[in-house]
Design an enzyme around this catalytic site. Structure first.
Site, mmCIF file in Angstrom:
data_model
loop_
_atom_site.group_PDB
_atom_site.id
_atom_site.type_symbol
_atom_site.label_atom_id
_atom_site.label_comp_id
_atom_site.label_asym_id
_atom_site.label_seq_id
_atom_site.Cartn_x
_atom_site.Cartn_y
_atom_site.Cartn_z
ATOM 1 N NE ARG A 1 -6.495 10.845 3.810
ATOM 2 C CZ ARG A 1 -5.238 10.981 3.425
ATOM 3 N NH1 ARG A 1 -4.741 12.179 3.219
ATOM 4 N NH2 ARG A 1 -4.459 9.940 3.257
ATOM 5 C CE LYS B 1 -6.358 1.833 -0.562
ATOM 6 N NZ LYS B 1 -6.948 1.813 0.746
ATOM 7 C CE LYS C 1 -3.694 2.389 2.424
ATOM 8 N NZ LYS C 1 -4.617 2.385 3.557
#
Ligand code: PBG
Length: 329
Positions: free
Chosen positions: A212, A254, A202
């Protein structure tokens, strides 16, 4: 006679192209990430992700049932607590009455084992500072995320999620040893059959921006002391090897589209299924371009998903999972 080789022969008709296609995309390959928020009466749109919402407990159950009916392979749930319920330890994450655990229990009641229920096993949605773990003072006087103290919190969070009915947990905090710690904790609590889809590679990415807003994150600063540097490829292989040794059931890369090279290498190396997460910023970019009339939205979505499959993902997490599954079935 020239040319001798005419690769165009196999592209001449839709039937020929269908016969020789190397990669396929099926609804079962797609996992839908979903958000459930505390303290709202109706679904709340996420402005940077048009078409994606924060759900109420009720709308979550309905949307999840629709996604499963469309054929998706699974659901990945994120919780959005009320601002006043956040604290430095992320207590809402381990509370059985925390919004994520209530959401999971609702989905389990609605769907049972008809789908694969997954949950984000990370503290950032629940901490007042927005980091993925608990903080400690560093030698230089600043703050840093305390790896080993965070592991203890992850174990409690994992057990709470397993108790609430999750089939697969998604440790996404990039703490060292998180997969092993959670495995030990789950086994000790009797959850030997609950697995982990480990966020193994990640990256600290700018493309998480819209997320966010999606989770109302309180983060200031960045996650570069625990998520990977986009400059590094080899490091991903180390992370994957460690997670495999620690007992990961699925490994994940990711973001997806800027890391397809990493995904290919992980897929070539992994002895367990490989997932990739097409994240919020990837969703937002395609959506924004399509809204401007600059690209054909549906075609771009399918091409992006197929590319992630071609790069080696067995499983693709995407905010288009339910819609794309509808097109594909
Ligand atoms: C951490 C987490 C993040 C995402 C999934 N899990 C945010 C981060 O690491 O900063 C991002 C997903 C997306 O951008 O779609 N709990």
């Amino acid at each position: 006679m020239f040319p001798v080789h005419r690769p165009r022969r196999l592209r001449g008709t839709p039937a020929l192209r269908r016969l020789v296609a190397e990669t396929s995309l099926e609804p079962r390959h797609l996992v839908l990430p979903m958000f459930v928020a505390d303290g709202i009466d109706e679904p709340r749109p996420i402005s940077s992700m048009p078409g994606v919402v924060q759900h109420t407990l009720d709308s979550l159950r309905k949307a999840a049932a629709d996604a499963v009916a469309a054929g998706v392979g699974g659901l990945m749930l994120f919780g959005v607590p009320r601002e006043e319920d956040k604290d430095p330890e992320g207590s809402g994450a381990t509370d059985p009455d925390g919004i994520l655990n209530r959401g999971l229990a609702g989905l389990k009641a609605e769907l049972g084992d008809a789908t694969v229920l997954m949950a984000d096993t990370c503290l950032d949605e629940f901490t007042s500072h927005g980091h993925c773990g608990v903080l400690a003072e560093s030698e230089s006087g600043g703050v840093r995320v305390d790896n080993d103290a965070t592991l203890a919190r992850y174990v409690d969070m994992a057990v709470a999620q397993a108790d609430a009915g999750a089939h697969l947990l998604g440790p996404s905090g990039m703490m060292d040893g998180q997969v092993a710690a959670i495995r030990k904790g789950l086994d000790a609590a009797g959850h030997v059959d609950v697995g982990q889809l480990a966020y193994s590679a990640k990256y600290a990415s700018a493309f998480y921006g819209p997320f966010r807003e999606a989770v109302g994150s309180s983060l200031e600063g960045d996650r570069r002391t625990y998520q990977q540097d986009p400059a590094n490829r080899r490091e991903s292989l180390l992370e994957v090897d460690l997670d495999l040794a620690e007992g990961a059931d699925v490994v994940m890369v990711k973001p997806a589209m800027s890391y397809l090279d990493v995904l290919r290498e992980v897929a070539d190396r992994s002895t367990v299924p490989v997932a990739a997460y097409q994240i919020s910023g990837e969703y937002a970019m395609i959506t924004a371009a399509a809204q401007n009339g600059w690209i054909d939205r549906d075609a771009a979505v399918l091409e992006s998903l197929l590319s992630i499959r071609r790069a080696g993902a067995d499983i693709v997490l995407t905010y288009w999972a339910a819609e794309a599954a509808g097109w594909l079935s």
